[in-house]
Scaffold this motif. Structure first.
Motif, PDB file in Angstrom:
ATOM      1  N   TYR A  66       3.377  23.669  84.148  1.00 17.34           N
ATOM      2  CA  TYR A  66       1.995  24.075  83.901  1.00 17.34           C
ATOM      3  C   TYR A  66       1.897  25.594  83.713  1.00 17.34           C
ATOM      4  O   TYR A  66       2.586  26.365  84.384  1.00 17.34           O
ATOM      5  CB  TYR A  66       1.098  23.695  85.078  1.00 17.34           C
ATOM      6  CG  TYR A  66       1.003  22.218  85.346  1.00 17.34           C
ATOM      7  CD1 TYR A  66       0.077  21.424  84.657  1.00 17.34           C
ATOM      8  CD2 TYR A  66       1.809  21.617  86.298  1.00 17.34           C
ATOM      9  CE1 TYR A  66      -0.021  20.068  84.916  1.00 17.34           C
ATOM     10  CE2 TYR A  66       1.720  20.257  86.565  1.00 17.34           C
ATOM     11  CZ  TYR A  66       0.804  19.496  85.871  1.00 17.34           C
ATOM     12  OH  TYR A  66       0.704  18.154  86.137  1.00 17.34           O
ATOM     13  N   ASN A  67       1.022  25.983  82.840  1.00 19.34           N
ATOM     14  CA  ASN A  67       0.603  27.372  82.740  1.00 19.34           C
ATOM     15  C   ASN A  67      -0.807  27.457  83.322  1.00 19.34           C
ATOM     16  O   ASN A  67      -1.785  27.135  82.635  1.00 19.34           O
ATOM     17  CB  ASN A  67       0.598  27.847  81.283  1.00 19.34           C
ATOM     18  CG  ASN A  67      -0.003  29.239  81.130  1.00 19.34           C
ATOM     19  OD1 ASN A  67      -0.162  29.973  82.108  1.00 19.34           O
ATOM     20  ND2 ASN A  67      -0.340  29.607  79.898  1.00 19.34           N
ATOM     21  N   VAL A  73       1.425  31.712  77.586  1.00 20.93           N
ATOM     22  CA  VAL A  73       2.707  32.203  78.078  1.00 20.93           C
ATOM     23  C   VAL A  73       3.782  31.817  77.068  1.00 20.93           C
ATOM     24  O   VAL A  73       3.797  30.699  76.568  1.00 20.93           O
ATOM     25  CB  VAL A  73       3.044  31.602  79.459  1.00 20.93           C
ATOM     26  CG1 VAL A  73       4.476  31.928  79.858  1.00 20.93           C
ATOM     27  CG2 VAL A  73       2.079  32.113  80.504  1.00 20.93           C
ATOM     28  N   ARG A  74       4.655  32.776  76.761  1.00 24.56           N
ATOM     29  CA  ARG A  74       5.832  32.461  75.952  1.00 24.56           C
ATOM     30  C   ARG A  74       7.057  32.599  76.854  1.00 24.56           C
ATOM     31  O   ARG A  74       7.357  33.691  77.339  1.00 24.56           O
ATOM     32  CB  ARG A  74       5.958  33.393  74.767  1.00 24.56           C
ATOM     33  CG  ARG A  74       7.233  33.105  73.929  1.00 24.56           C
ATOM     34  CD  ARG A  74       7.400  34.110  72.820  1.00 24.56           C
ATOM     35  NE  ARG A  74       6.364  33.916  71.808  1.00 24.56           N
ATOM     36  CZ  ARG A  74       5.968  34.890  70.978  1.00 24.56           C
ATOM     37  NH1 ARG A  74       6.493  36.093  71.065  1.00 24.56           N
ATOM     38  NH2 ARG A  74       5.032  34.648  70.070  1.00 24.56           N
ATOM     39  N   ILE A  75       7.738  31.470  77.076  1.00 27.21           N
ATOM     40  CA  ILE A  75       8.940  31.477  77.909  1.00 27.21           C
ATOM     41  C   ILE A  75      10.103  31.877  77.015  1.00 27.21           C
ATOM     42  O   ILE A  75      10.423  31.196  76.033  1.00 27.21           O
ATOM     43  CB  ILE A  75       9.190  30.089  78.535  1.00 27.21           C
ATOM     44  CG1 ILE A  75       7.944  29.596  79.268  1.00 27.21           C
ATOM     45  CG2 ILE A  75      10.377  30.143  79.500  1.00 27.21           C
ATOM     46  CD1 ILE A  75       8.033  28.147  79.730  1.00 27.21           C
ATOM     47  N   ASP A  76      10.737  33.007  77.340  1.00 24.96           N
ATOM     48  CA  ASP A  76      11.820  33.505  76.501  1.00 24.96           C
ATOM     49  C   ASP A  76      12.993  32.527  76.451  1.00 24.96           C
ATOM     50  O   ASP A  76      13.582  32.315  75.390  1.00 24.96           O
ATOM     51  CB  ASP A  76      12.308  34.861  77.021  1.00 24.96           C
ATOM     52  CG  ASP A  76      11.211  35.916  76.948  1.00 24.96           C
ATOM     53  OD1 ASP A  76      10.475  35.919  75.945  1.00 24.96           O
ATOM     54  OD2 ASP A  76      11.090  36.692  77.895  1.00 24.96           O
ATOM     55  N   ALA A  77      13.322  31.924  77.601  1.00 33.74           N
ATOM     56  CA  ALA A  77      14.466  30.996  77.645  1.00 33.74           C
ATOM     57  C   ALA A  77      14.300  30.000  78.786  1.00 33.74           C
ATOM     58  O   ALA A  77      13.825  30.357  79.867  1.00 33.74           O
ATOM     59  CB  ALA A  77      15.775  31.764  77.809  1.00 33.74           C
ATOM     60  N   ASP A  93      10.531  20.019  75.946  1.00 35.92           N
ATOM     61  CA  ASP A  93       9.463  19.816  74.957  1.00 35.92           C
ATOM     62  C   ASP A  93      10.028  19.479  73.585  1.00 35.92           C
ATOM     63  O   ASP A  93       9.575  19.970  72.552  1.00 35.92           O
ATOM     64  CB  ASP A  93       8.585  21.067  74.884  1.00 35.92           C
ATOM     65  CG  ASP A  93       7.184  20.762  74.371  1.00 35.92           C
ATOM     66  OD1 ASP A  93       6.707  19.636  74.590  1.00 35.92           O
ATOM     67  OD2 ASP A  93       6.576  21.656  73.747  1.00 35.92           O
ATOM     68  N   GLY A  94      11.105  18.659  73.578  1.00 36.77           N
ATOM     69  CA  GLY A  94      11.736  18.230  72.335  1.00 36.77           C
ATOM     70  C   GLY A  94      12.957  19.024  71.935  1.00 36.77           C
ATOM     71  O   GLY A  94      13.688  18.617  71.025  1.00 36.77           O
ATOM     72  N   ASP A  95      13.211  20.144  72.605  1.00 35.38           N
ATOM     73  CA  ASP A  95      14.361  20.991  72.285  1.00 35.38           C
ATOM     74  C   ASP A  95      15.522  20.622  73.214  1.00 35.38           C
ATOM     75  O   ASP A  95      15.424  20.769  74.424  1.00 35.38           O
ATOM     76  CB  ASP A  95      13.979  22.464  72.464  1.00 35.38           C
ATOM     77  CG  ASP A  95      15.036  23.425  71.921  1.00 35.38           C
ATOM     78  OD1 ASP A  95      16.205  23.009  71.786  1.00 35.38           O
ATOM     79  OD2 ASP A  95      14.692  24.588  71.642  1.00 35.38           O
ATOM     80  N   ILE A 103       9.529  29.131  74.123  1.00 33.69           N
ATOM     81  CA  ILE A 103       8.691  27.962  74.407  1.00 33.69           C
ATOM     82  C   ILE A 103       7.303  28.454  74.793  1.00 33.69           C
ATOM     83  O   ILE A 103       7.142  29.183  75.780  1.00 33.69           O
ATOM     84  CB  ILE A 103       9.296  27.115  75.541  1.00 33.69           C
ATOM     85  CG1 ILE A 103      10.722  26.699  75.191  1.00 33.69           C
ATOM     86  CG2 ILE A 103       8.415  25.898  75.806  1.00 33.69           C
ATOM     87  CD1 ILE A 103      10.845  25.844  73.953  1.00 33.69           C
ATOM     88  N   GLU A 104       6.307  28.066  74.021  1.00 32.13           N
ATOM     89  CA  GLU A 104       4.942  28.534  74.261  1.00 32.13           C
ATOM     90  C   GLU A 104       4.130  27.474  74.991  1.00 32.13           C
ATOM     91  O   GLU A 104       4.198  26.285  74.665  1.00 32.13           O
ATOM     92  CB  GLU A 104       4.271  28.895  72.938  1.00 32.13           C
ATOM     93  CG  GLU A 104       4.950  30.045  72.205  1.00 32.13           C
ATOM     94  CD  GLU A 104       4.229  30.410  70.924  1.00 32.13           C
ATOM     95  OE1 GLU A 104       3.167  29.793  70.644  1.00 32.13           O
ATOM     96  OE2 GLU A 104       4.704  31.300  70.194  1.00 32.13           O
ATOM     97  N   ILE A 105       3.347  27.959  75.947  1.00 31.90           N
ATOM     98  CA  ILE A 105       2.397  27.084  76.648  1.00 31.90           C
ATOM     99  C   ILE A 105       1.049  27.774  76.625  1.00 31.90           C
ATOM    100  O   ILE A 105       0.901  28.911  77.116  1.00 31.90           O
ATOM    101  CB  ILE A 105       2.805  26.813  78.115  1.00 31.90           C
ATOM    102  CG1 ILE A 105       4.265  26.369  78.215  1.00 31.90           C
ATOM    103  CG2 ILE A 105       1.883  25.765  78.732  1.00 31.90           C
ATOM    104  CD1 ILE A 105       4.728  26.106  79.644  1.00 31.90           C
ATOM    105  N   LEU A 106       0.061  27.140  76.037  1.00 33.62           N
ATOM    106  CA  LEU A 106      -1.269  27.711  75.963  1.00 33.62           C
ATOM    107  C   LEU A 106      -1.889  27.840  77.348  1.00 33.62           C
ATOM    108  O   LEU A 106      -1.419  27.235  78.319  1.00 33.62           O
ATOM    109  CB  LEU A 106      -2.160  26.856  75.058  1.00 33.62           C
ATOM    110  CG  LEU A 106      -1.728  26.737  73.594  1.00 33.62           C
ATOM    111  CD1 LEU A 106      -2.675  25.808  72.844  1.00 33.62           C
ATOM    112  CD2 LEU A 106      -1.666  28.110  72.926  1.00 33.62           C
ATOM    113  N   ALA A 107      -2.926  28.608  77.443  1.00 31.89           N
ATOM    114  CA  ALA A 107      -3.617  28.784  78.718  1.00 31.89           C
ATOM    115  C   ALA A 107      -4.079  27.432  79.264  1.00 31.89           C
ATOM    116  O   ALA A 107      -4.638  26.613  78.523  1.00 31.89           O
ATOM    117  CB  ALA A 107      -4.806  29.721  78.528  1.00 31.89           C
ATOM    118  N   HIS A 108      -3.812  27.223  80.547  1.00 28.46           N
ATOM    119  CA  HIS A 108      -4.218  25.994  81.248  1.00 28.46           C
ATOM    120  C   HIS A 108      -3.677  24.733  80.562  1.00 28.46           C
ATOM    121  O   HIS A 108      -4.294  23.662  80.612  1.00 28.46           O
ATOM    122  CB  HIS A 108      -5.750  25.905  81.354  1.00 28.46           C
ATOM    123  CG  HIS A 108      -6.368  27.098  82.002  1.00 28.46           C
ATOM    124  ND1 HIS A 108      -6.147  27.431  83.322  1.00 28.46           N
ATOM    125  CD2 HIS A 108      -7.192  28.064  81.496  1.00 28.46           C
ATOM    126  CE1 HIS A 108      -6.826  28.534  83.615  1.00 28.46           C
ATOM    127  NE2 HIS A 108      -7.460  28.949  82.522  1.00 28.46           N
TER     128      HIS A 108
END
Length: 488
Positions: A66-67, A73-77, A93-95, A103-108
């Motif tokens: 969760y974000n 948030v962009r998770i570098d690795a 997330d498919g990778d 890996i990007e996670i939008l707010a909330h």
């Protein structure tokens, strides 16, 4: 013309809305992302795997990331702490790369991570712990999510032969080497049909564990013998390979123990048999001894029946048979049966159960449609509970002109039928046995149970109950003697 103009305006409006959506949601500026101050949360503190047998791989487990922040948030690795040496593998997330980047996670919002584990064989006889962690890198910050699994070495029984029946159905099987007993030193894992061949005896010692794959069967062939000799402290366990989460009590995950016609002198003492299709499928007897002598055993969570006799000779004592989709005890095609000091309790809840749990039958229909009689020479019940969620828990399926001998003595029965006095003695009818907690499959008796102290000591084949406690005199009806919870 007006209709065409209206449709064009609607189409144009949709295009404009779509463009606006992408412009406002996909063009996130770099300054909008949280960096070192970002904190992720997880749906579990540790991603845990149930016991994994070596070489077999594992089931897939998942965790939600969760974000909770008000900015994306962009998770570098995202990677594993042990890198390529890890026994775990991830799908972020498919990778599925060893290192998933950006890996990007939008707010909330949230993403899923799926994990699996493979365990290499080693020399350990006991379960061994495998550990790692998922590492999340955001700028200079690091977060870790622990991964744990227990690995076990095992003896595997893989099919290496195939037999086909007259209809063309194939059955993959292996022949069990019965020269050594199965023991608690190493679990056994069965796939297909594992066969005890003619003239051989398979012995299972206290603490033996046997795990079955989908549709797997332990088949005691004509002239073979099964001897399960567990103890009160170390029962023998026969169950499904999967027993994590809801699989721990899920019926129908494997086949059955098949004591086929011609198998002889099979004995089972102190066993737990669960999560299959049928617990024991017992065929016609070939000598004066019981096909199956079954004692101090629990059979539970079967998608058809707990014990299924077909013209068999079965003796059972101190048994708990419960949670079966059709019957806890199906005594078909006649035979000879004696059950004492046992509890047959069926509160099946996975689907609708439409049949009583105790079935007595003395006939079958041959291929040409003719009724063939098979004598039920005796089916005798002593100090037994037959109770459950159905309105009537006993069915007598008898053909006219066939032999059908049965009796109940000092039993607690749930049935709406009026039984002849000649076949019942000191029985209780339709009185709730007051089990301790049937929703938790606890079939001990409460203090107010009508079964308490209503048995007959003359029918005891051993002085202890299924818990290995000394029975009272007079004893309670069923597999468990009543005792005060404060007693040691």
């Amino acid at each position: 013309m007006k209709k065409i103009i209206a449709e064009y305006i609607a189409w144009l409006f949709l295009v404009v809305c779509t463009i606006y959506f992408f412009l406002t949601t996909s063009c996130t500026k770099e300054t909008d992302y949280l960096t070192d101050t970002a904190t992720l949360t997880f749906s579990a503190d540790t991603l845990k795997f149930d016991t994994v047998f070596t070489t077999m791989g594992s089931t897939v487990r998942s965790v939600k990331v969760y974000n909770p922040n008000s900015q994306p948030v962009r998770i570098d690795a995202v990677t594993l702490a042990h890198g390529s040496a890890s026994r775990f593998r991830l799908n972020v997330d498919g990778d599925t790369a060893l290192v998933a980047r950006n890996i990007e996670i939008l707010a909330h919002d949230s993403i899923f991570i799926f994990a699996r584990v493979n365990v290499n064989p080693n020399s350990a006889s006991s379960p061994f712990l495998i550990e790692d962690s998922i590492v999340f890198s955001i700028g200079n910050a690091r977060q870790h999510l622990p991964l744990t699994a227990y690995g076990r070495n095992a003896v595997y029984h893989y099919p290496d032969h195939v037999i086909r029946d007259a209809a063309g159905n194939s059955y993959p099987y292996s022949i069990i080497d019965c020269s050594e007993s199965w023991t608690s030193a190493m679990p056994h894992v069965v796939f297909g049909y594992a066969v005890v061949d003619e003239g051989f005896t398979l012995n299972m010692e206290p603490g033996t564990e046997v795990y079955f794959g989908t549709d797997a069967v332990l088949w005691v062939y004509d002239g073979g013998t099964l001897n399960i000799r567990g103890s009160a402290d170390e029962p023998v366990l026969l169950t499904s390979i999967r027993h994590d989460g809801h699989y721990a009590y899920l019926p129908g995950q494997w086949g059955y123990v098949w004591l086929s016609s011609g198998s002889r002198d099979n004995t089972v003492n102190h066993a737990i048999v669960r999560n299959g299709y049928i617990g024991f499928l017992v065929d016609t007897v070939v000598n004066a001894n019981p096909t199956l002598d079954l004692r101090n055993t629990v059979v539970e969570n079967m998608s058809l029946a707990g014990i299924y006799g077909q013209g068999a000779h079965i003796v059972g004592d101190n048994l708990l048979v419960t949670n079966c989709q059709t019957a806890t005890l199906a005594l078909m095609l006649g035979g000879r049966y004696v059950f004492s000091n046992s509890t047959f309790a069926n509160y099946w809840s996975y689907s609708v159960r439409r049949s009583p749990q105790l079935v007595l039958n003395n006939w079958y229909e041959s291929a040409d449609g003719a009724i063939q009689l098979r004598a039920l020479r005796h089916a005798d019940f002593y100090n037994c509970i037959v109770y459950g969620s159905a309105t009537d828990e006993i069915v007598f399926d008898f053909a006219e002109g066939g032999t059908a001998a049965f009796s109940f003595a000092n039993c607690l029965l749930k049935t709406q039928q009026s039984l002849p006095q000649s076949v019942i003695s000191n029985c209780l009818f339709n009185q709730d046995p007051l089990f301790a907690d049937r929703s938790a499959a606890d079939y001990h008796l409460k203090a107010a149970s009508p079964a308490r102290g209503k048995g007959n000591a003359a029918y005891l084949k051993q002085q202890t109950d299924l818990d290995n406690r000394i029975r009272s005199n007079p004893p309670s009806i069923g597999a468990y003697e009543y005792f005060d919870s404060s007693e040691k």
